[in-house]
Design a protein around this motif. Structure first.
Motif, PDB file in Angstrom:
ATOM      1  N   LEU A   1      -0.793  -7.363 -12.049  1.00 34.95           N
ATOM      2  CA  LEU A   1      -0.911  -6.258 -11.570  1.00 34.95           C
ATOM      3  C   LEU A   1      -1.930  -5.355 -12.020  1.00 34.95           C
ATOM      4  O   LEU A   1      -2.589  -4.624 -11.435  1.00 34.95           O
ATOM      5  N   LEU A   2      -1.650  -5.081 -13.404  1.00 32.46           N
ATOM      6  CA  LEU A   2      -2.587  -4.101 -14.064  1.00 32.46           C
ATOM      7  C   LEU A   2      -3.998  -4.738 -14.082  1.00 32.46           C
ATOM      8  O   LEU A   2      -4.889  -3.706 -13.665  1.00 32.46           O
ATOM      9  N   HIS A   3      -4.203  -5.940 -14.274  1.00 31.09           N
ATOM     10  CA  HIS A   3      -5.613  -6.148 -14.419  1.00 31.09           C
ATOM     11  C   HIS A   3      -6.264  -6.336 -12.804  1.00 31.09           C
ATOM     12  O   HIS A   3      -7.204  -6.000 -12.759  1.00 31.09           O
TER      13      HIS A   3
ATOM     14  N   ARG B   1       0.839  -1.048  -0.018  1.00 29.21           N
ATOM     15  CA  ARG B   1       0.146   0.190   0.059  1.00 29.21           C
ATOM     16  C   ARG B   1       0.854   1.292  -0.189  1.00 29.21           C
ATOM     17  O   ARG B   1       0.643   2.082  -0.861  1.00 29.21           O
ATOM     18  N   ARG B   2       1.940   1.283   0.800  1.00 23.78           N
ATOM     19  CA  ARG B   2       2.825   2.515   0.922  1.00 23.78           C
ATOM     20  C   ARG B   2       3.555   2.707  -0.270  1.00 23.78           C
ATOM     21  O   ARG B   2       3.638   3.981  -0.933  1.00 23.78           O
ATOM     22  N   ALA B   3       3.928   1.817  -0.866  1.00 25.59           N
ATOM     23  CA  ALA B   3       4.804   1.858  -2.237  1.00 25.59           C
ATOM     24  C   ALA B   3       3.835   2.143  -3.524  1.00 25.59           C
ATOM     25  O   ALA B   3       3.861   3.020  -4.114  1.00 25.59           O
ATOM     26  N   TYR B   4       2.495   1.645  -3.471  1.00 23.15           N
ATOM     27  CA  TYR B   4       1.507   1.659  -4.371  1.00 23.15           C
ATOM     28  C   TYR B   4       1.228   3.404  -4.531  1.00 23.15           C
ATOM     29  O   TYR B   4       1.092   3.912  -5.430  1.00 23.15           O
ATOM     30  N   TRP B   5       0.969   3.732  -3.333  1.00 18.89           N
ATOM     31  CA  TRP B   5       0.395   5.423  -3.176  1.00 18.89           C
ATOM     32  C   TRP B   5       1.835   6.197  -3.264  1.00 18.89           C
ATOM     33  O   TRP B   5       1.577   7.382  -3.820  1.00 18.89           O
TER      34      TRP B   5
ATOM     35  N   GLY C   1       1.051   9.211  -8.112  1.00 17.22           N
ATOM     36  CA  GLY C   1       0.822  10.543  -8.488  1.00 17.22           C
ATOM     37  C   GLY C   1       1.806  10.679  -9.878  1.00 17.22           C
ATOM     38  O   GLY C   1       1.303  11.217 -10.802  1.00 17.22           O
ATOM     39  N   GLY C   2       2.942  10.077 -10.050  1.00 15.41           N
ATOM     40  CA  GLY C   2       3.755   9.998 -10.939  1.00 15.41           C
ATOM     41  C   GLY C   2       3.048   9.265 -12.183  1.00 15.41           C
ATOM     42  O   GLY C   2       3.124   9.508 -13.458  1.00 15.41           O
ATOM     43  N   TYR C   3       2.406   7.887 -11.736  1.00 15.86           N
ATOM     44  CA  TYR C   3       1.813   7.124 -12.885  1.00 15.86           C
ATOM     45  C   TYR C   3       0.650   7.836 -13.251  1.00 15.86           C
ATOM     46  O   TYR C   3       0.290   7.978 -14.694  1.00 15.86           O
TER      47      TYR C   3
ATOM     48  N   GLU D   1       7.216   1.020 -15.505  1.00 13.37           N
ATOM     49  CA  GLU D   1       8.152   1.962 -14.621  1.00 13.37           C
ATOM     50  C   GLU D   1       7.389   2.061 -13.002  1.00 13.37           C
ATOM     51  O   GLU D   1       8.154   1.988 -12.154  1.00 13.37           O
ATOM     52  N   TYR D   2       6.295   2.414 -13.167  1.00  8.58           N
ATOM     53  CA  TYR D   2       5.511   2.611 -11.973  1.00  8.58           C
ATOM     54  C   TYR D   2       5.441   1.285 -11.236  1.00  8.58           C
ATOM     55  O   TYR D   2       5.716   1.019  -9.912  1.00  8.58           O
ATOM     56  N   TRP D   3       4.939   0.042 -11.742  1.00  7.44           N
ATOM     57  CA  TRP D   3       4.762  -1.061 -11.198  1.00  7.44           C
ATOM     58  C   TRP D   3       6.226  -1.586 -10.648  1.00  7.44           C
ATOM     59  O   TRP D   3       6.451  -2.395  -9.623  1.00  7.44           O
TER      60      TRP D   3
END
Length: 220
Positions: free
Chosen positions: A89-91, A43-47, A51-53, A62-64
Motif C-alpha cells: 500500500l505504501l508503494h 476512498r472514504r477510509a483513506y481520506w 489528516g492524522g497521517y 497505524e494509518y494503513w
C-alpha cells in the motif's frame, strides 16, 4: 489573487495538486484491489484518516491499519502477510502521488535558472516524503521541503507557514505560495504570504502575467 507591491523573493509550492497531479481514481482502485474492498469504501477510509497521517499523529502501520479496518478489508494484523500488505500500500500510494505535472516542472526549472528561491510546503507524512520527494531528481531545485508530518500540524495552520518563512530567512510577504485548495491559500494569506489558488497551469500562468509578470517573463 493578492495584489502586492513588495517583490517576491521565493515561490513556495504545494506538492499534491500543484507539483504533482492529484491522486487518481486508478491509483485508489489499485490500492482498493490490494486491500480486497470496493474502491469507494477504500476512498472514504483513506481520506477519513489522512489528516492524522499527514500530521504525524498516525504512523504508517497505524494509518494503513485504520484504512483497512475502516474500509471493511478482510486483512488483519495477525496475518503473517500483513506487513507485506502495508508495504504494498505504501508503494502504490507513493506511485499515485508521483505523477509530476510537466508544465509546472518546466516553470520550476526556469525559476531555478533565474535564481528564484524555491521551497515546498505540503501536508505530507514523513514516509511519503521519503518515498516521493527525497529520491526525486527535481528535489535539488528546492532549498527547503517543509512537510506537516515533521511539524505536527497541517495546513492551513499558521505555524507551518511561519516555520517555512523562518527556514528561508524571509518575511512572509516575500513568499508567493501556490496551492490547489482555497482553505490553504487563505491560511497562507492570514500568515502574511502572497498566495494564489492553482486550478490549472494555464490559468496559473495567465494570472501570474497579470500580477507577478517577472515570474513568467519568458512569455509562457
Amino acid at each position: 489573487m493578492n495584489n502586492i507591491t513588495s517583490s517576491i523573493a521565493a515561490v513556495a509550492f504545494d506538492y499534491g495538486g500543484v507539483i504533482a497531479d492529484f491522486l487518481s481514481d486508478q491509483a485508489l482502485e489499485e490500492m482498493a484491489r490490494l486491500a480486497a474492498v470496493p474502491r469507494e469504501d477504500f476512498r472514504r477510509a483513506y481520506w477519513e484518516h489522512r489528516g492524522g497521517y499527514d500530521s504525524g499523529a498516525l504512523q504508517p502501520r497505524e494509518y494503513w491499519g485504520a484504512v483497512l479496518e475502516g474500509s471493511g478489508s478482510p486483512w488483519r494484523g495477525d496475518d503473517s502477510r500483513y506487513a507485506l500488505l502495508i508495504r504494498g500500500l505504501l508503494h502504490l500510494d507513493a506511485a499515485g502521488w508521483s505523477r509530476i505535472n510537466p508544465a509546472i516542472l518546466r516553470w520550476i526549472l526556469e525559476l531555478h535558472r533565474r535564481d528564484v528561491r524555491l521551497l515546498v510546503i505540503s501536508n505530507m507524512a514523513g514516509a511519503t516524503r521519503e518515498m516521493v520527494i527525497d529520491p526525486a531528481p527535481w528535489r535539488e531545485l528546492f532549498e527547503r521541503v517543509v512537510i506537516s508530518g515533521a511539524l505536527g500540524v497541517n495546513k492551513p495552520d499558521r505555524e507551518i507557514f511561519r516555520h517555512a518563512a523562518q527556514e528561508m530567512a524571509l518575511e512572509p510577504q516575500e513568499i508567493l505560495f501556490l496551492d490547489d485548495l482555497e482553505t490553504n491559500v487563505e491560511g497562507a494569506r492570514r500568515a502574511g504570504y502572497a498566495a494564489h489558488q492553482v486550478v490549472s497551469p494555464d490559468d496559473l500562468f495567465r494570472d501570474l502575467r497579470e500580477s507577478w509578470p517577472a515570474l513568467v517573463e519568458d512569455g509562457r
